[in-house]
Design an enzyme around this catalytic site. Sequence first.
Site, PDB file in Angstrom:
ATOM      1  N   HIS A  41       9.622  -0.551   9.078  1.00 33.72           N
ATOM      2  CA  HIS A  41       8.662  -1.663   8.949  1.00 33.72           C
ATOM      3  C   HIS A  41       8.814  -2.486   7.655  1.00 33.72           C
ATOM      4  O   HIS A  41       9.192  -3.651   7.669  1.00 33.72           O
ATOM      5  CB  HIS A  41       7.231  -1.128   8.994  1.00 33.72           C
ATOM      6  CG  HIS A  41       6.962  -0.170  10.096  1.00 33.72           C
ATOM      7  ND1 HIS A  41       6.953  -0.534  11.415  1.00 33.72           N
ATOM      8  CD2 HIS A  41       6.672   1.157  10.077  1.00 33.72           C
ATOM      9  CE1 HIS A  41       6.669   0.516  12.169  1.00 33.72           C
ATOM     10  NE2 HIS A  41       6.487   1.557  11.380  1.00 33.72           N
TER      11      HIS A  41
ATOM     12  N   ASP B 135       0.860  -1.194   0.000  1.00 40.08           N
ATOM     13  CA  ASP B 135       0.000   0.000   0.000  1.00 40.08           C
ATOM     14  C   ASP B 135       0.902   1.253   0.000  1.00 40.08           C
ATOM     15  O   ASP B 135       0.920   1.997   0.973  1.00 40.08           O
ATOM     16  CB  ASP B 135      -0.944  -0.017   1.224  1.00 40.08           C
ATOM     17  CG  ASP B 135      -0.217  -0.116   2.565  1.00 40.08           C
ATOM     18  OD1 ASP B 135       0.949  -0.556   2.595  1.00 40.08           O
ATOM     19  OD2 ASP B 135      -0.811   0.264   3.592  1.00 40.08           O
TER      20      ASP B 135
HETATM   21  C1  BDR Z   1       2.701  -0.577   8.603  1.00 40.37           C
HETATM   22  O1  BDR Z   1       1.587   0.279   8.379  1.00 40.37           O
HETATM   23  C2  BDR Z   1       1.838   1.117   7.276  1.00 40.37           C
HETATM   24  O2  BDR Z   1       1.579   2.434   7.625  1.00 40.37           O
HETATM   25  C3  BDR Z   1       3.281   0.944   6.916  1.00 40.37           C
HETATM   26  O3  BDR Z   1       3.489   1.062   5.525  1.00 40.37           O
HETATM   27  C4  BDR Z   1       3.611  -0.439   7.406  1.00 40.37           C
HETATM   28  O4  BDR Z   1       3.296  -1.413   6.447  1.00 40.37           O
HETATM   29  C5  BDR Z   1       3.342  -0.207   9.926  1.00 40.37           C
HETATM   30  O5  BDR Z   1       2.453  -0.385  10.980  1.00 40.37           O
HETATM   31 CA    CA Z   2       2.869  -0.760   4.101  1.00 43.92          CA
END
Ligand code: BDR
Ligand code: CA
Length: 301
Positions: free
Chosen positions: A237, A8
């Site tokens: 992340h 995303d």
């Molecule tokens: C996850 O949530 C999204 O905002 C980031 O891209 C990542 O995949 C972190 O909690």
């Molecule tokens: Ca993400």
Amino acid sequence: MKLVIDTDPGVDDAMAITFAALHPDIELLGLTTVFGNVTAAQGTRNALYLAERLGISVPVAEGANIPRALPPFKPSVHVHGPEGLGDLPAPEPTGKAIGESAAQFLSRIARENPGEIVLCPVGPMTNVAAAIDLDPDFIKNIKSIVFMGGTLDRHGNVSPFAEANTWHDPHALDVVLQSGADITMVGLDVTMSLILKAADFSQMAKLNPRHGGFLQDISHFYLEFYKTVGEAGCGFHDPMTIVAALHPEMFEAESTPLAVKLDGEEIGRTYRTSGRAPVRVCLNLDVERVKATFMDALATN
Ligand code: BDR
Ligand code: CA
């Protein structure tokens, strides 16, 4: 490693895609897009743009714009910016998404590469659950799923209990957790153990002015968001998830059956359970080696 990223995009998603595109040991076979940080349509546009600016020819398949069972969410504009790439205006890629849906593409690419595809979902799990619905052989055909989401022993980042990706579609994640796939969870337990600061993005820009410089450009908005929630920098992340897929030996994991809360105050919380096949939950990592692996990919390309 034959890799497909379900994404995303998203600032840290862009970091993950950049790493995958630049690393010599990764063959990126496709990007599938899902709502979350952005709408699915914005995600598709961003994925196409990122692939074009990275100079890779990779199919992009658009997926779900709403969760499996919950009502729709608004994009996380306050975290990733109005178009998902920090302060940047809407990018204008020249290419288009392929005709298949994300679930159709995932099913086909797994069938064409039996036992070889590592799937890294770094957004809500909606498309992966849809591929399981669509194709009874899908789980048998993929090699493994290494996903960004959840938290076991750390507090959540959208509620005291839930991480954003699991919050956005807990029902889909629960389907995947019961699918019998070979699953590794890369959640906040590890991704918040590697915090990137402005100086790290400066280093990326120095190592690789074109691609690292772009990541620095999109990082400012993201770093400002993290300041508002009292963090010294942003979590690593989504890029960490790709590093974990490539280098599991850099992580310590607990093997446990896992479930996710589907309603109530704790909705989206991942927790240890019983009576299901175990999954690996990363709980510790070699922070310096993981970071160096990412920086090295920028440096050598
Ligand atoms: C996850 O949530 C999204 O905002 C980031 O891209 C990542 O995949 C972190 O909690
Ligand atoms: Ca993400």
